[in-house]
Design an enzyme around this catalytic site. Sequence first.
Site, short mmCIF file in Angstrom:
data_model
loop_
_atom_site.label_atom_id
_atom_site.label_comp_id
_atom_site.label_asym_id
_atom_site.label_seq_id
_atom_site.Cartn_x
_atom_site.Cartn_y
_atom_site.Cartn_z
N CYS A 216 -6.75 18.44 -23.63
CA CYS A 216 -5.34 18.18 -23.33
C CYS A 216 -4.79 19.25 -22.39
CB CYS A 216 -4.52 18.11 -24.62
SG CYS A 216 -4.65 19.58 -25.63
N ASP B 42 -11.53 17.52 -30.41
CA ASP B 42 -10.17 17.30 -29.90
C ASP B 42 -9.40 18.61 -30.01
OD1 ASP B 42 -7.76 16.25 -29.07
OD2 ASP B 42 -7.37 15.15 -30.92
N ALA C 142 -13.51 26.63 -35.62
CA ALA C 142 -14.42 25.60 -35.11
C ALA C 142 -15.72 26.19 -34.58
CB ALA C 142 -13.71 24.79 -34.02
#
Length: 401
Positions: free
Chosen positions: A343, A303, A283
């Site tokens: 998360c 995410d 990423a």
Amino acid sequence: MSSEVAYPALYLKRNEDTRLRAGHLWVFSNEVDVKRSPLTGFEPGEACVIVDAHEKPLGVGYVNPNSLICARLVNRGVEHALDRSLLVHKLKVALSLRERLYPEPYYRLVYGEADALPGLTLDRFGDVIVAQTTTAGMERLKDDIAAAVAKVIKPDALVWKNDAGIRALEHLPEYADAGMHALPLSLLVREGGLDFEIDPLGGQKTGWFYDQRANRDLLAPYVRDARVLDMFSYLGGWGLRAAAAGAKEVICVDGSASAVEAIGRNAQRNGLADRVSAVRADAFEYLKTQRSARERFDVVILDPPAFVKRKKDFNEGRLAYRRINEMAMQILARDGILITCSCSYHLPRAALLEAVQQGARHLDRNVQVLAQLQQAPDHPVHPAIPETDYLKGFICRVLPA
Ligand code: SAH
């Protein structure tokens, strides 16, 4: 019949019952009166009655002498044994919430502590249940869990996906096992009118991230006719739903080759292949390349996996959130939308927003928070157990200063 279960007692030291009485379910090893009840006297996963210093029983739980969290309370009171019928009862309570929430049988059926089943996760994919235990106590109850699930849900198959890293804290081995069941060749999950092919044995976690579903439901107004970048896409949950909601072009990026291949098949299956492409890349590298190439996206979704897995990784992880958010803003079109998530339980909501804001100031942008995201209601939060509240995110509008 009102009798008391005959499990061995785990005695707490004086005042160490406060947290349990406030609603939490965990006992830490330093809270146990080991003179009265030596932890070494228990087998990993053995059932117990948790008793306070005044001989008052709090309830029934299980012990793991090898773990820092050395016991968990499963049921208050001492009338019910840790057995199949208690599991059946708790499963029914959990199921009734999900049936109220969702018209189709695709959801997290049991979310551990928050469903009063500490150490157990059950995800439902139609007629297949993917189960995961993270404690020795639940591991010991596997047969009863399978029998209770058979009774309440009557699934075609139950798969044990017991490969979570946190099992190591309980000295449990990692394995994935379909047992005696023949799994269907491809298992589908339905979300937002789309079908996604998932791999319950080889995929990540239990195969699908139901925790983001309610957040993905919010995409529509932001993505119509937009160019969308879905970073850390896994099977394309966000990206395909953006395409279905009218995005003109979607690029999904993930580091996993099998995930990227599955996105192609999932796009085909849903008739979205002409607008969705998938790239295997790191990423951070990908965002850097796009910046150099002066590519622009109307919507960028971040995410990522948890960058702060343990408390001691906080500083390093916080910087990673800051960096990835800043990089995402660099390739946003003027007046673009950044959907950013974390998360990491150990990264507070405010710290994620701060990471976004620091990145924005560095680039001289103004951010407007349009929505605050949290885990879907099939991952309920237990108000006394902050550890059950882990997913946070923001939908942001990013404007030039
Ligand atoms: N957005 C997904 C869930 C993402 S889980 C959904 O809604 O279902 C995190 C994903 O990040 C995993 O698929 C993992 O393969 C991927 N990943 C982890 N580190 C990465 C990296 N450095 N670059 C790209 N992808 C990465």
